[in-house]
Write an enzyme that holds these catalytic residues in place. Structure first.
Site, mmCIF file in Angstrom:
data_model
loop_
_atom_site.group_PDB
_atom_site.id
_atom_site.type_symbol
_atom_site.label_atom_id
_atom_site.label_comp_id
_atom_site.label_asym_id
_atom_site.label_seq_id
_atom_site.Cartn_x
_atom_site.Cartn_y
_atom_site.Cartn_z
ATOM 1 C CG ASP A 41 -1.886 1.092 1.333
ATOM 2 O OD1 ASP A 41 -1.665 2.132 0.691
ATOM 3 O OD2 ASP A 41 -2.894 0.931 2.056
ATOM 4 C CG HIS A 42 3.153 4.144 -3.140
ATOM 5 N ND1 HIS A 42 4.175 4.413 -2.254
ATOM 6 C CD2 HIS A 42 3.593 4.580 -4.341
ATOM 7 C CE1 HIS A 42 5.175 4.986 -2.884
ATOM 8 N NE2 HIS A 42 4.852 5.106 -4.160
#
Ligand code: CAO
Length: 424
Positions: free
Chosen positions: A396-397
């Site tokens: 999850d950036h």
């Protein structure tokens, strides 16, 4: 005592024979003072004619398309006893409606017409009465998106309600969400092109499909690919395998991966976190429960192995065998699939070189594992055959930066290349 009162068209300036374009009430409707009764359209404006007092509509004397002028009987309203006495003091003769620009005398109960001026060039694409515009504003609806079904494409209350229903239905069916504007899937009649058969999705596929879709569209995914030299690990695994097969325990690369992943999570604690509901804080977990994707005939299930940090390879291999059997026999409890911190999805027993796994929210990362193969690796001035394991880490950036992700996979690769590090 109840009294029936007539509502007449008021003076609307120079306009005569103004068309009625919408009627919002019918006989039997209870109306409140200022509630729009009908809408008129002159060449300059649309106007709502509001109710001059509370009551029940007895009879509507006009219909859409009728032309009205000052004094035309619009409808009659039966007022309640209380209302009557209040109105009786202030009304003589029959109640009429009048424009704001021409305030009524103090003795009258006249209610102003509410006009909306059309643009001078009449190019506005939206044809809607003030009350409909007000209604749409309250719901946050952009009227340019709504198709009008009334006279000359006029937007009615029904049109706005249908629009809202359609948008809601689309977001519930997964066509969009969270403000995403996603056009609907095309509806195709496949039987036009050849023979077909319809097979319902399994219950598990339906449930996991909705979660996968939500996670895919709502988490900014990045997948970092890497590979680990597991030549030595594989030699060790085979030695262990010979020893433990007799006890009914199958030791696959996955048991080592579980342990190695936890070591990497201890080194990079953000991988063992979740975003809180505000989206402004990370919840860091101090336990290490790892989910494992299991392929079953009915679809994908993700049982969770608890406290992986406190267990050895053999114990993990044993539990892996047990949970995958349970998953395939549909014997997993809901609790057995809860509390995961990170997921491993291994397709290595089947094949492939890389893939992009979908994060199992609220976790922030997932490791995809493909099939190990022997590759020539340049070492100390020559190519040597090494068993290389492909790793695909989706993260999850919002939580993890690219640099941290590649540090994680590099560390994981180092640990898998030298499994003695697992005991450090
Ligand atoms: N590279 C090469 N060989 C591998 C390997 C890898 N990465 N991983 C496993 N293998 C080998 C095993 O050693 C075993 O070989 P032997 O029978 O010769 O010992 C064989 O492949 C089969 O292993 P397995 O699949 O039975 O066991 P596992 O521990 O690797 O995996 C489980 C268990 C439950 C994860 C797996 O059976 C499974 O269901 N995988 C699918 C997960 C999935 O569908 N993910 C997709 C999610 S995205 O849609």
């Amino acid at each position: 005592m109840a009294e029936i009162k007539q509502v007449l068209m008021p003076d609307i300036g120079d306009s005569k024979d103004v068309p009625v374009i919408e009627i919002m009430v019918k006989a039997g409707d209870t109306v409140k003072t200022e509630q729009p009764l009908l809408t008129l359209e002159t060449d300059k404006a649309t106007m709502d004619v509001p109710a001059p007092f509370d009551g029940v509509v007895k009879n509507v004397s006009v219909k859409v398309g009728d032309k009205v002028s000052e004094g035309t009987l619009i409808l009659s309203i039966e007022t309640s006893a209380t209302e009557t006495s209040a109105v009786a003091i202030s009304t003589t003769p029959p109640v009429s409606v009048q424009e704001t620009a021409n305030p009524p005398p103090a003795s009258s109960v006249a209610v102003p017409i509410t006009p909306t001026h059309l643009p001078n060039n009449l190019t506005s694409k939206v044809h809607a009465s003030p009350s409909i515009r007000h209604f749409a504003r309250e719901l946050g609806i952009d009227l340019t998106q709504v198709k009008g079904s009334g006279v000359n494409g006029r937007i009615t209350k029904n049109d706005v309600q249908s629009f809202v229903k359609t948008v809601l239905a689309q977001s519930q069916s997964g066509a969009g969400g969270g403000g995403l504007q996603i056009s609907a899937m095309p509806v195709v009649d496949f039987s036009k092109f050849g023979a077909i058969e319809t097979k319902p999705l399994s219950r598990i596929k339906k449930l996991s499909g909705a979660n996968l879709h939500r996670n895919w569209v709502s988490i900014p995914h990045i997948t970092q690919h890497d590979e680990a030299d597991i030549t030595e690990m594989e030699t060790f695994r085979k030695e262990l395998g010979e020893e433990y097969t007799k006890q009914g325990i199958k030791i696959t690369p996955l048991a080592f991966l579980l342990k190695a992943v936890v070591t990497a999570m201890q080194q990079y604690p953000d991988f063992n976190s979740s975003l809180d509901t505000s989206g402004e804080n990370l919840v860091l977990k101090k336990y290490f429960h790892i989910g494992v994707a299991v392929d079953t005939p009915d679809g994908l299930m993700v049982p969770v192995l608890r406290d992986v940090d406190q267990k050895g390879i053999v114990q993990l291999a044993k539990e892996l065998g047990e949970i995958s059997t349970k998953a395939r026999e549909k014997k997993l409890t809901a609790t057995a699939m809860q509390g995961g911190c990170f997921t491993i999805s291994s397709l290595g027993g089947i094949g492939g070189t890389a893939f992009t796994p979908i994060i199992n929210a609220p976790e922030v990362a997932i490791l995809g594992v493909s099939k190990a193969s022997i590759k020539p690796v340049f070492k100390e001035s020559e190519f040597v055959p090494r068993l290389m394991l492909p790793l695909s880490l989706s993260y999850d950036h919002r939580v993890i930066d690219g640099a941290e992700a590649v540090r994680f996979t590099s560390y994981l690769s180092k640990v898998l290349s030298d499994v003695r590090r697992l005991v450090l």
